[in-house]
Design an enzyme around this catalytic site. Structure first.
Site, PDB file in Angstrom:
ATOM      1  N   ASP A   1      66.635 101.555  23.987  1.00 28.28           N
ATOM      2  CA  ASP A   1      66.003 100.426  23.305  1.00 28.28           C
ATOM      3  C   ASP A   1      66.718 100.207  21.980  1.00 28.28           C
ATOM      4  O   ASP A   1      67.294 101.141  21.403  1.00 28.28           O
ATOM      5  CB  ASP A   1      64.519 100.708  23.060  1.00 28.28           C
ATOM      6  CG  ASP A   1      63.815  99.511  22.434  1.00 28.28           C
ATOM      7  OD1 ASP A   1      63.906  98.405  23.003  1.00 28.28           O
ATOM      8  OD2 ASP A   1      63.182  99.677  21.368  1.00 28.28           O
TER       9      ASP A   1
ATOM     10  N   GLU B   1      66.390  97.944  18.070  1.00 21.68           N
ATOM     11  CA  GLU B   1      65.676  97.057  17.160  1.00 21.68           C
ATOM     12  C   GLU B   1      66.731  96.255  16.402  1.00 21.68           C
ATOM     13  O   GLU B   1      67.826  96.763  16.119  1.00 21.68           O
ATOM     14  CB  GLU B   1      64.797  97.837  16.183  1.00 21.68           C
ATOM     15  CG  GLU B   1      63.716  98.686  16.844  1.00 21.68           C
ATOM     16  CD  GLU B   1      62.722  97.881  17.664  1.00 21.68           C
ATOM     17  OE1 GLU B   1      62.565  96.674  17.381  1.00 21.68           O
ATOM     18  OE2 GLU B   1      62.121  98.451  18.583  1.00 21.68           O
TER      19      GLU B   1
ATOM     20  N   GLU C   1      60.154  88.178   9.539  1.00 21.62           N
ATOM     21  CA  GLU C   1      59.614  88.222  10.904  1.00 21.62           C
ATOM     22  C   GLU C   1      60.050  89.502  11.623  1.00 21.62           C
ATOM     23  O   GLU C   1      59.254  90.117  12.347  1.00 21.62           O
ATOM     24  CB  GLU C   1      60.074  87.001  11.698  1.00 21.62           C
ATOM     25  CG  GLU C   1      59.548  85.677  11.176  1.00 21.62           C
ATOM     26  CD  GLU C   1      60.364  85.134  10.006  1.00 21.62           C
ATOM     27  OE1 GLU C   1      61.361  85.785   9.633  1.00 21.62           O
ATOM     28  OE2 GLU C   1      60.009  84.062   9.485  1.00 21.62           O
TER      29      GLU C   1
ATOM     30  N   HIS D   1      57.179  98.641  16.687  1.00 23.80           N
ATOM     31  CA  HIS D   1      58.283  98.938  17.592  1.00 23.80           C
ATOM     32  C   HIS D   1      59.208  99.970  16.941  1.00 23.80           C
ATOM     33  O   HIS D   1      59.507  99.890  15.754  1.00 23.80           O
ATOM     34  CB  HIS D   1      59.085  97.662  17.888  1.00 23.80           C
ATOM     35  CG  HIS D   1      58.353  96.702  18.760  1.00 23.80           C
ATOM     36  ND1 HIS D   1      58.960  96.038  19.801  1.00 23.80           N
ATOM     37  CD2 HIS D   1      57.060  96.293  18.772  1.00 23.80           C
ATOM     38  CE1 HIS D   1      58.074  95.255  20.406  1.00 23.80           C
ATOM     39  NE2 HIS D   1      56.910  95.391  19.786  1.00 23.80           N
TER      40      HIS D   1
ATOM     41  N   ASP E   1      59.962 103.890  21.781  1.00 28.78           N
ATOM     42  CA  ASP E   1      59.872 102.959  22.906  1.00 28.78           C
ATOM     43  C   ASP E   1      60.688 103.441  24.098  1.00 28.78           C
ATOM     44  O   ASP E   1      60.309 103.214  25.255  1.00 28.78           O
ATOM     45  CB  ASP E   1      60.336 101.562  22.478  1.00 28.78           C
ATOM     46  CG  ASP E   1      59.296 100.842  21.631  1.00 28.78           C
ATOM     47  OD1 ASP E   1      58.237 101.438  21.371  1.00 28.78           O
ATOM     48  OD2 ASP E   1      59.548  99.691  21.234  1.00 28.78           O
TER      49      ASP E   1
END
Length: 229
Positions: A7, A9, A52, A150, A155
């Site tokens: 995963d 980010e 965001e 997250h 994750d």
């Protein structure tokens, strides 16, 4: 068979507009079971973090400022990945970012066929149902209570459990737990594995209303009901 559940980010959604990777996490599987070996790296994106994106993963400019840029960690990353399949939820997104970073570092991109998309697996297995990671955790009873925001490694660890369930449960990877003996006359490996109890019982598929209705039905039949045997 070696696979890496992975995963990332990022600072946003579009690498072609300057968004970058800020965290990579990976969990090594062999024959669908975790080996305990992981990869985890925070990365300085060389740009500011949009609000965001910060609200999604909580990684801000101050935290990332002293982390290495991708070009400094690319060799370690590629060595860990090797030629193994990458198991990713929404693989096209992560592969897009990984390959954008590889190109910036003067490296060849990874082929999309090297990835396995668990989002696609879930949609094909459960048509019409929600297929987010949180939704799949709820479906399979996978504990994601630590997932307040997250995080790439967390994750990946959660996705490794979900991936195993998508493949049919822990019996898919039983060969890792097998104690094997070699036959003296054939050199053939003979498995002495026996199934362990499931660590978390699967949730009942019958609703409370259905269970009550069944109990009432047995009562109506009386003592001769097959289910009383």
């Amino acid at each position: 068979m070696r696979e890496i559940v992975m995963d990332t980010e990022t600072t946003g959604l579009l690498p072609e507009e300057g968004d970058r990777i800020v965290e990579i996490g990976g969990v090594e599987l062999v024959n669908h079971l975790p080996t305990g070996r992981t990869y985890h790296q925070y990365i300085n994106p060389e740009r500011s973090m949009p609000r965001e994106a910060f609200e999604v993963h909580g990684l801000g400019d101050d935290f990332l400022r002293d982390k290495p840029v991708f070009a400094r960690i690319v060799d370690d990353f590629l060595e860990f990945v090797g030629s193994s399949k990458l198991v990713i939820h929404n693989a096209s997104f992560d592969m897009m970012f990984i390959n954008a970073e590889l190109r910036r570092s003067g490296r060849s991109p990874l082929p999309i066929k090297q990835s396995i998309d668990t989002l696609d697996l879930a949609k094909r297995k459960f048509p019409g149902a929600q297929a987010s990671l949180d939704a799949l955790c709820k479906r399979f009873g996978v504990d994601n209570s630590a997932r307040e925001k997250h995080g790439a490694l967390l994750d990946s660890e959660i996705l490794a459990e979900v991936y195993l369930e998508l493949l049919g449960g822990r019996q898919q990877g039983l060969v890792l737990d097998a104690q094997t003996a070699v036959s003296a006359d054939t050199d053939r490996q003979i498995s002495t594995w026996t199934p362990p109890p499931r660590p978390r019982p699967l949730p009942p598929r019958l609703s409370q209303v259905e269970q009550t209705a069944h109990a009432d039905f047995i009562t109506e039949i009386g003592e001769g009901a097959l289910w009383r045997a």
